[in-house]
Every structure is written in structure tokens, then in C-alpha cells.
Design an enzyme around this catalytic site. Structure first.
Site, PDB file in Angstrom:
ATOM      1  N   GLU A  46       0.504  -0.622  -0.271  1.00 41.78           N
ATOM      2  CA  GLU A  46      -0.161   0.426   0.063  1.00 41.78           C
ATOM      3  C   GLU A  46       1.065   0.437   0.377  1.00 41.78           C
ATOM      4  OE1 GLU A  46      -2.086   0.292   3.729  1.00 41.78           O
ATOM      5  OE2 GLU A  46      -3.961   1.841   2.509  1.00 41.78           O
ATOM      6  N   HIS A  99       0.974   5.302   0.905  1.00 38.11           N
ATOM      7  CA  HIS A  99      -0.345   5.670   1.630  1.00 38.11           C
ATOM      8  C   HIS A  99       0.251   6.763   2.032  1.00 38.11           C
ATOM      9  CE1 HIS A  99      -2.499   7.197   5.181  1.00 38.11           C
ATOM     10  NE2 HIS A  99      -3.453   6.126   4.891  1.00 38.11           N
ATOM     11  N   ASP A 124      -3.118   4.522  -2.798  1.00 40.86           N
ATOM     12  CA  ASP A 124      -4.352   5.278  -1.595  1.00 40.86           C
ATOM     13  C   ASP A 124      -4.117   6.087  -1.813  1.00 40.86           C
ATOM     14  OD1 ASP A 124      -5.246   4.084   1.460  1.00 40.86           O
ATOM     15  OD2 ASP A 124      -5.101   6.391   0.682  1.00 40.86           O
ATOM     16  N   HIS A 168      -7.016   1.464  -2.897  1.00 35.10           N
ATOM     17  CA  HIS A 168      -7.440   2.083  -1.567  1.00 35.10           C
ATOM     18  C   HIS A 168      -8.165   3.152  -2.527  1.00 35.10           C
ATOM     19  CE1 HIS A 168      -5.317  -0.505   1.352  1.00 35.10           C
ATOM     20  NE2 HIS A 168      -6.687  -1.317   0.798  1.00 35.10           N
ATOM     21  N   GLU A 218     -13.019   3.118   0.557  1.00 33.44           N
ATOM     22  CA  GLU A 218     -12.128   3.351   1.996  1.00 33.44           C
ATOM     23  C   GLU A 218     -12.413   4.457   2.506  1.00 33.44           C
ATOM     24  OE1 GLU A 218      -7.959   1.326   3.082  1.00 33.44           O
ATOM     25  OE2 GLU A 218      -7.869   3.140   2.775  1.00 33.44           O
TER      26      GLU A 218
END
Length: 335
Positions: A146, A148, A178, A268, A304
Site C-alpha cells: 500500500e 499511503h 491509496d 484503495h 475506503e
């Protein structure tokens, strides 16, 4: 459930419904059934440690019950969130071999439950993930890092993984962008919550000013904000309350995701607030989603919702709005 074979497909992560789950408004099974009943799939993502009691230990009986639930709903398992937990013992970090074993157990759980891929976390370290590759290949489970906020495709932490991917060249290794890393604004609801807690408008404006600066890293801008806020005499507790915006939301150019597009295996679709037109205020889907469609991405985007961290807003309502917006943006792109 009619699932398109190719292109960007929608889905939901139960993480979006943390408030509803923790408040015991719904059981795990009720959440899954409601996601399906409200057509908030077809993809379904679950965070292992959040939703499965005893994870990563999974009994044969539970695995059978879980697969029957998914068959009943018609949902498609898209991703299982697994943890690095390097500091699960706050006194001593996991050794590399302990971390490898920790990840392998979670990969075993993913395979047993029927998940095609896992989302792993950057603290695991590139060496640990590389050592897990043979096990993932044996199980046929993909592993996605991920990305992020405050990370981005050119961040040194991410480049270490990209270099490892280039060397290992396993088709089971990939990335999970993300969208909070390519935000255009801080969610207004976050500032509203801070105002309700007594944080002055002037301090919020100062934090927002530094968040929007085009120089330095997010944490360098955070430190500059803190210095400026202290110089103006604001209360320390209020200053600290706004520091988190420099870590939760970043301003990477949405087009930067194209750098890693061939290795994107899941998305995401982070979101927070909507305006009166139904557009997401912090994440500009009209700019982000075309990058993935035009880049040939073929997989799920989990809606999300992370605003539950500071509000008690209805997670299902938020996801409905996000799916409506995503369908509106994708319609002319995917036909």
C-alpha cells in the site's frame, strides 16, 4: 451479481464501516450481507486482524462458513489487509526471520479464506517481503504494498520496494495506491471536528497554508507549521491536534501513479466528504480515475472511507455516494 470482466471494478472494504462494526450495530456477517444487498460490491476487501477473531489462525470450520457467506452474497473477494506489526512487542522489534514467519502465517490465512491478494505494509521491509515471495508463489497469493500518504511513488521507502521488485521480477508482487496520497485538500470534516474541539480558526488556516506549500516534504512542512504556530502563541494541544494532516493526506500529482501502473494490483479509493454536487472534496476522482483507466488497470477499487476516525457519519451512506460518483466518472471512460 453482474461483474465486468475487464477494467476498473468497484468494491468496498469493511474498514470503511469500522464505526458501525465497533459500535456493534452490525455483526461481521451482517456487514457483508448489507454490502451485497446495497450493491456496494462486487469487490470485498477485509482487514484480517479487524474482522477475523483469532487471525491469522483460521479453522477449517470458519473457512468453510466464510466461503459459504461469500457464495451466498455473490461478492468477490478482492483483498485481505495484513499487518507488519514490527513493534508488536514495544520493547523489542521483530527480527527479520520473525517478521517473515509472521507474514507467511497471514499469507496462509489469505489462501485458506480464498483471497487472491494481500495488502501489506511498508514497515515490513523489502527484505522480508522478498523472502516471502516463494511462499506467496506456492500459495498463488499476490502481495501488494500500500502506497499511503505521506508516501508517493518516488519516496525513498517506496523506491526500495521498486528496486526489489525489479530484481525479483515476480508477477505476484505489486502496489496498491491509496488516493489519500494524491489529495487536493484536507477533508473539511476534519477541520470541523477540530473547531468543535476549540481549535481556533486562525490556527486551522495556518496549518492549511503550510499543507498547501509546494516546497519540502510533508514532514518538513509540518515542522515549519509547528514552529510558526508556536511563534504565534497558540496552545500546544491545539497545534498537535492539526499535525496529523501532514501524514494522513498528501498532494502527489495523480498522474504520478502512472509510473507504477503495470504493477498496480489493487486500489484503495480513499475518500472523506462530498459537496452538494456529489463530488469528493479532498480527492478529485475526475482527475485520478482516468489515470488508471487510460493506464489499462484491470482490477478492483475498494471504496475506503476513513472519516470515521473523527466523525460518526453513516459509513454506508458515504460508500453509496462514493460508488455513485465513481460510476459517474467511469461511465464515459469505460463505456
Amino acid at each position: 451479481m453482474n461483474i465486468p470482466k475487464d477494467g476498473l471494478k468497484l468494491g468496498t472494504t469493511l474498514y470503511s464501516l469500522t464505526t458501525e462494526f465497533h459500535a456493534r450495530e452490525y455483526t461481521f456477517e451482517q456487514l457483508v450481507r448489507k454490502v451485497a444487498a446495497e450493491n456496494l460490491g462486487p469487490g470485498l476487501e477485509i482487514v484480517g486482524f479487524q474482522s477475523f477473531r483469532g487471525f491469522p489462525n483460521v479453522s477449517d470450520e470458519f473457512a468453510d462458513q466464510f466461503k459459504a457467506l461469500i457464495d451466498e452474497t455473490g461478492l468477490t473477494l478482492s483483498c485481505l489487509g495484513i499487518n507488519a506489526d514490527v513493534w508488536i512487542n514495544p520493547e523489542v522489534p521483530m527480527s527479520e526471520e520473525e517478521s517473515v514467519a509472521y507474514h507467511k502465517r497471514q499469507l496462509d490465512a489469505a489462501a485458506k479464506l480464498g483471497f487472491p491478494l494481500v495488502r501489506y505494509q511498508f514497515p515490513a521491509g523489502a527484505n522480508v517481503i522478498e523472502k516471502c515471495v516463494p511462499h506467496a508463489e506456492k500459495l498463488g497469493v499476490k502481495m501488494g504494498l500500500e502506497i499511503h500518504a505521506p508516501h508517493h511513488t518516488q519516496h525513498p521507502d517506496i523506491l526500495a520496494y521498486r528496486e526489489m521488485y525489479e530484481r525479483v521480477r515476480s508477477p505476484l508482487l505489486g502496489f496498491i495506491p491509496d488516493f489519500g496520497a494524491s489529495a487536493r485538500a484536507v477533508p473539511p470534516s476534519y477541520f470541523d471536528t477540530q473547531r468543535a474541539n476549540g481549535v481556533p480558526d486562525g490556527l486551522i488556516a495556518l496549518a492549511e497554508e503550510y499543507w498547501h506549500l509546494d516546497v519540502g516534504t510533508p514532514f518538513e512542512r509540518r515542522d515549519q507549521y509547528v514552529q510558526a504556530a508556536r511563534a504565534k502563541g497558540y496552545e500546544e494541544r491545539h497545534i498537535i491536534g492539526l499535525e496529523i494532516i501532514f501524514g494522513l493526506f498528501s498532494r502527489a500529482d495523480p498522474r504520478s501513479w502512472s509510473e507504477i501502473m503495470p504493477q498496480v494490483i489493487h486500489i484503495h479509493g480513499k475518500f472523506f466528504d462530498f459537496d452538494e454536487s456529489g463530488d469528493e472534496i479532498a480527492v478529485d476522482l475526475a482527475k485520478v480515475l482516468p489515470v488508471f483507466v487510460e493506464g489499462g488497470y484491470n482490477g478492483f477499487m475498494s471504496s475506503e472511507y476513513e472519516g470515521y476516525m473523527w466523525t460518526d457519519a453513516d459509513g454506508f451512506d458515504k460508500i453509496r455516494r462514493h460508488h455513485q460518483l465513481a460510476r459517474r466518472v467511469l461511465a464515459p471512460l469505460q463505456g
